[in-house]
Design a protein around this motif. Structure first.
Motif, mmCIF file in Angstrom:
data_model
loop_
_atom_site.group_PDB
_atom_site.id
_atom_site.type_symbol
_atom_site.label_atom_id
_atom_site.label_comp_id
_atom_site.label_asym_id
_atom_site.label_seq_id
_atom_site.Cartn_x
_atom_site.Cartn_y
_atom_site.Cartn_z
ATOM 1 N N UNK A 120 0.835 -1.209 0.000
ATOM 2 C CA UNK A 120 0.000 0.000 0.000
ATOM 3 C C UNK A 120 0.868 1.258 0.000
ATOM 4 N N UNK A 121 1.872 1.224 0.855
ATOM 5 C CA UNK A 121 2.778 2.367 0.973
ATOM 6 C C UNK A 121 3.503 2.626 -0.357
ATOM 7 N N UNK A 122 3.946 1.555 -0.982
ATOM 8 C CA UNK A 122 4.662 1.690 -2.252
ATOM 9 C C UNK A 122 3.774 2.279 -3.343
ATOM 10 N N UNK A 123 2.513 1.869 -3.368
ATOM 11 C CA UNK A 123 1.595 2.405 -4.383
ATOM 12 C C UNK A 123 1.495 3.919 -4.211
ATOM 13 N N UNK A 124 1.317 4.342 -2.972
ATOM 14 C CA UNK A 124 1.190 5.779 -2.696
ATOM 15 C C UNK A 124 2.475 6.519 -3.062
ATOM 16 N N UNK A 125 3.609 5.928 -2.725
ATOM 17 C CA UNK A 125 4.902 6.557 -3.036
ATOM 18 C C UNK A 125 5.108 6.700 -4.541
ATOM 19 N N UNK A 126 4.773 5.632 -5.255
ATOM 20 C CA UNK A 126 4.946 5.621 -6.701
ATOM 21 C C UNK A 126 4.061 6.698 -7.350
ATOM 22 N N UNK A 127 2.859 6.853 -6.833
ATOM 23 C CA UNK A 127 1.938 7.875 -7.352
ATOM 24 C C UNK A 127 2.512 9.267 -7.103
ATOM 25 N N UNK A 128 3.016 9.446 -5.899
ATOM 26 C CA UNK A 128 3.592 10.735 -5.510
ATOM 27 C C UNK A 128 4.824 11.065 -6.371
ATOM 28 N N UNK A 129 5.692 10.067 -6.519
ATOM 29 C CA UNK A 129 6.985 10.299 -7.166
ATOM 30 C C UNK A 129 6.897 10.401 -8.687
ATOM 31 N N UNK A 130 6.131 9.498 -9.309
ATOM 32 C CA UNK A 130 6.154 9.422 -10.781
ATOM 33 C C UNK A 130 4.912 10.022 -11.441
ATOM 34 N N UNK A 131 3.884 10.321 -10.679
ATOM 35 C CA UNK A 131 2.618 10.795 -11.234
ATOM 36 C C UNK A 131 2.194 9.958 -12.445
ATOM 37 N N UNK A 132 2.121 8.652 -12.292
ATOM 38 C CA UNK A 132 1.836 7.790 -13.444
ATOM 39 C C UNK A 132 0.373 7.884 -13.876
ATOM 40 N N UNK A 133 0.142 7.553 -15.145
ATOM 41 C CA UNK A 133 -1.243 7.421 -15.608
ATOM 42 C C UNK A 133 -1.685 5.968 -15.540
ATOM 43 N N UNK A 134 -0.675 5.083 -15.509
ATOM 44 C CA UNK A 134 -0.987 3.655 -15.406
ATOM 45 C C UNK A 134 0.060 2.977 -14.538
#
Ligand SMILES: [Zn+2]
Length: 319
Positions: free
Chosen positions: A80-94
């Motif tokens: 869960x933490x990694x998902x949030x971090x990845x969203x924060x860091x990379x602003x991915x669309x997918x």
């Protein structure tokens, strides 16, 4: 509000039992450049040695590796933490999730049902890769894990169909249908997939609401964690192999009396000065392929009742 996500992020989950071909499929997805979006891959290996991550990193897509357990059970919070971090860091669309081969698909899906993530992401593709040759073996012995992956898939890709007979393919489809009557089943060999087969336009969406009886909504009380069932042995090595020695070593892995039940082996090893090769092992299939690069040799073995002393000797002793 700062950091608020404007558009929902699509999540694809690419599941499949140990060595079924998940990474091959993801490489195809990324290579075909079918995504015109910013993509991040979250890669979970049940073992301390991240090898798929090493391979995927060659594709120029951001890869986040989680290797300290299984994201469906032992490291759910970290996931869960990694998902949030990845969203924060990379602003991915997918975000593409590759759960470990022993991960339960229903539990990975469930992670995205927590309120915080629910408002940021929506699950798009839910794929399970099924190895035509080992489907029956895995269902019989590891049905709790593998059966779950089939049950909850929207799409099933069959792997190794290019070397299978029509009867083997039909039997596999029959076994899958016994667990999942709705999934779209793709039989094209993973290496030959065309973009329309990857695009998911025709992929069936399984609609499911609370109380539908599909088990998405009931975390079973007595389900096993991956680490109660499967073991990992891994090491890094500076040893230089020749391809023939490596092949001999991999052939002997099938001797259960010596090494325990080896379900999966993979690694990146040095074969001569500055030439690196990768190997894959699953019951009945050995692959040593191509060149890659690494700084150190890495080996990861997954199975049951592994004999670590014998494995260490096999891979690390100078011959
Ligand atoms: Zn798990």
């Amino acid at each position: 509000m700062k950091g608020r996500v404007e558009k929902m992020i699509s999540v694809d989950i690419i599941s499949g039992f140990l060595g079924s071909g998940k990474t091959t499929l993801i490489k195809q997805l990324v290579k075909k450049d079918h995504f015109k979006e910013r993509v991040v891959i979250i890669e979970n290996e049940f073992g301390e040695v991240g090898i798929d991550g090493l391979i995927l990193r060659e594709s120029n897509v951001a890869v986040k590796e989680l290797n300290s357990g299984c994201i469906c059970c032992t490291i759910v919070r970290e996931f869960e933490k990694s998902i949030k971090e990845v969203i924060e860091q990379f602003k991915p669309e997918r975000i593409i999730i590759e759960p470990s081969g022993v991960g339960k698909l229903s539990e990975v899906i469930r992670t995205f049902e927590i309120a915080e993530l629910k408002e940021m992401v929506k699950i798009d593709k839910v794929i399970t890769v099924v190895d035509v040759f080992n489907c029956e073996l895995y269902l019989e012995n590891f049905g709790e894990f593998f059966g779950n992956q089939i049950q909850h898939a929207k799409t099933v890709f069959l792997s190794r169909t290019q070397v299978a007979t029509q009867i083997q393919i039909e039997e596999t489809i029959h076994a899958i249908r016994g667990l999942n009557t709705q999934a779209h089943i793709v039989t094209t060999a993973l290496e030959n997939l065309k973009s329309q087969e990857l695009s998911g336009r025709h992929m069936l969406q399984m609609v499911c609401a609370d109380g539908c009886g599909c088990h998405h909504h009931s975390r079973q009380d007595h389900h096993h964690h991956a680490d109660e069932f499967f073991e990992v042995w891994g090491t890094e090595t500076k040893k230089v192999f020749t391809e023939s020695v490596l092949r001999k070593i991999l052939v002997t892995l099938s001797r259960e009396e010596d090494f325990g039940l080896v379900l999966r082996g993979k690694g990146v090893l040095k074969v001569e000065d500055d030439v690196w090769t990768q190997f894959d092992y699953i019951p009945g299939e050995i692959n040593i392929s191509g060149m890659t690069s690494s700084e150190i040799g890495k080996i990861c073995i997954i199975g049951r009742k592994l004999n670590r002393v014998h494995l260490e000797k096999l891979f690390c002793e100078q011959v």
